[in-house]
Design an enzyme around this catalytic site. Structure first.
Site, PDB file in Angstrom:
ATOM      1  N   SER A 118       0.827  -1.201   0.000  1.00 23.86           N
ATOM      2  CA  SER A 118       0.000   0.000   0.000  1.00 23.86           C
ATOM      3  C   SER A 118       0.871   1.265   0.000  1.00 23.86           C
ATOM      4  O   SER A 118       1.650   1.450  -0.923  1.00 23.86           O
ATOM      5  CB  SER A 118      -0.978  -0.045   1.179  1.00 23.86           C
ATOM      6  OG  SER A 118      -2.070   0.812   0.964  1.00 23.86           O
ATOM      7  N   ASP A 176     -10.177  -4.455  -4.154  1.00 25.68           N
ATOM      8  CA  ASP A 176      -9.499  -3.592  -3.182  1.00 25.68           C
ATOM      9  C   ASP A 176     -10.236  -2.260  -3.094  1.00 25.68           C
ATOM     10  O   ASP A 176     -10.333  -1.526  -4.074  1.00 25.68           O
ATOM     11  CB  ASP A 176      -8.047  -3.367  -3.610  1.00 25.68           C
ATOM     12  CG  ASP A 176      -7.190  -2.746  -2.518  1.00 25.68           C
ATOM     13  OD1 ASP A 176      -7.735  -1.982  -1.697  1.00 25.68           O
ATOM     14  OD2 ASP A 176      -5.981  -3.029  -2.493  1.00 25.68           O
ATOM     15  N   HIS A 203      -7.666  -5.802  -0.146  1.00 27.74           N
ATOM     16  CA  HIS A 203      -6.456  -5.096   0.283  1.00 27.74           C
ATOM     17  C   HIS A 203      -5.607  -5.980   1.195  1.00 27.74           C
ATOM     18  O   HIS A 203      -5.567  -5.803   2.410  1.00 27.74           O
ATOM     19  CB  HIS A 203      -6.876  -3.805   1.001  1.00 27.74           C
ATOM     20  CG  HIS A 203      -5.786  -2.780   1.101  1.00 27.74           C
ATOM     21  ND1 HIS A 203      -5.191  -2.210  -0.002  1.00 27.74           N
ATOM     22  CD2 HIS A 203      -5.186  -2.212   2.189  1.00 27.74           C
ATOM     23  CE1 HIS A 203      -4.286  -1.328   0.391  1.00 27.74           C
ATOM     24  NE2 HIS A 203      -4.264  -1.324   1.715  1.00 27.74           N
TER      25      HIS A 203
END
Length: 228
Positions: A118, A176, A203
Site C-alpha cells: 500500500s 481492493d 487489500h
C-alpha cells in the site's frame, strides 16, 4: 543460509500506512511461510507517527496496532495525515523516511530486494526510482509492490520522469476498496517490464496456490543468481 548451504534472498519489508513492523509481520504469516525456504524478511517501522482513528482499518492492516503504534512514510497534508487520493504539493516527512531506509541498508544490508504494501508499495516504487538514478545505497536487485500506486504529490513528479528498469512484481486485487485496482494499474507505465499478479481479492497479500507460483517463479531467478 538455508539448510544444505543454499543462500537465502534478503528482502526488506516496508509496511502500509497505519501499520508498523510488528503488525505487518503478523499479517504476512502465510506469505512468510511461502518464502520460508527462499528468503529472509526484514521488517522495519516508518518514522512518522500517525494520528489514530476510531476505525483502525483504513489501510486494511492497522488492526492489532495500538493507537500509539501507527506510522507512515510521508504525509500528503500539512496536518500530518495521508490520503492516497490527494493531489497535493505536500510530501511531508518523505525525506526523513528515505534517510531511515538508507541507514537500514547501510547497517543491515545488503538487501537483494524490497517488498512494500500500500503506501509502503508506493514508497518502494520511489526507492526504485532512486535506484535508477544510482542513489546509494539502494542497490537491490528486485522489488515487489502489493496494492501500490503513484504518489500524487507534485514533489514526487520528478521520480517518475525516467522509466524504471528494476525487475518488479506488482500485485493488486479486483475488489481492493482502499487502493483501487485502477491506481495500481496506472503505476505500471513507469516500469520497463513489470510482472503483474492480479487477484480477485481485496487489500491484502494473496497467498493461494496460483499466487504462490507467481511469487516463487519471480524470486527463483534471483535465488539462482545468488547461489551461482
Amino acid at each position: 543460509m538455508a539448510d544444505g548451504g543454499k543462500k537465502l534472498l534478503k528482502i526488506l519489508c516496508i509496511h502500509g500506512y497505519r501499520q508498523n513492523a510488528q503488525t505487518f509481520r503478523e499479517r504476512t504469516g502465510a506469505f512468510r511461510k511461502i518464502l520460508k525456504k527462499h528468503a529472509e524478511l526484514v521488517f522495519i517501522t516508518a518514522p512518522l507517527p500517525v494520528k489514530p482513528l476510531e476505525n483502525n482499518d483504513e489501510e486494511g492492516g492497522a488492526i492489532g496496532a495500538s493507537k500509539e503504534d501507527q506510522y507512515g512514510w510521508w504525509y500528503s497534508s500539512n496536518d500530518d495525515s495521508f490520503n492516497a487520493q490527494d493531489h497535493t504539493d505536500v510530501c511531508k516527512g518523505f525525506d526523513q523516511s528515505v534517510e531511515v531506509v538508507k541507514k537500514v541498508f547501510k547497517e543491515q544490508g545488503p538487501f537483494d530486494g524490497v517488498l512494500g504494501f500500500s503506501q509502503g508499495a508506493s514508497f518502494v516504487a520511489m526507492l526504485c526510482a532512486l535506484r535508477e538514478k544510482n542513489v546509494e545505497p539502494f542497490l537491490f536487485d528486485f522489488a515487489i509492490m502489493v496494492a501500490g500506486f503513484r504518489s500524487r504529490s507534485s514533489q514526487h513528479d520528478e521520480l517518475y520522469s525516467t522509466k524504471i528498469t528494476c525487475p518488479t512484481l506488482h500485485v493488486y486485487g479486483d475488489t481492493d476498496r482502499v487502493i483501487q485496482k485502477e491506481m495500481s494499474v496506472e503505476m505500471l507505465q513507469y516500469f520497463k517490464e513489470p510482472v503483474e499478479l492480479n487477484h480477485q481479492g481485496g487489500h491484502f497479500i494473496p497467498t493461494s496456490a496460483p499466487q504462490k507460483k507467481v511469487y516463487l517463479d519471480f524470486l527463483n531467478t534471483f535465488l539462482a543468481k545468488k547461489n551461482n
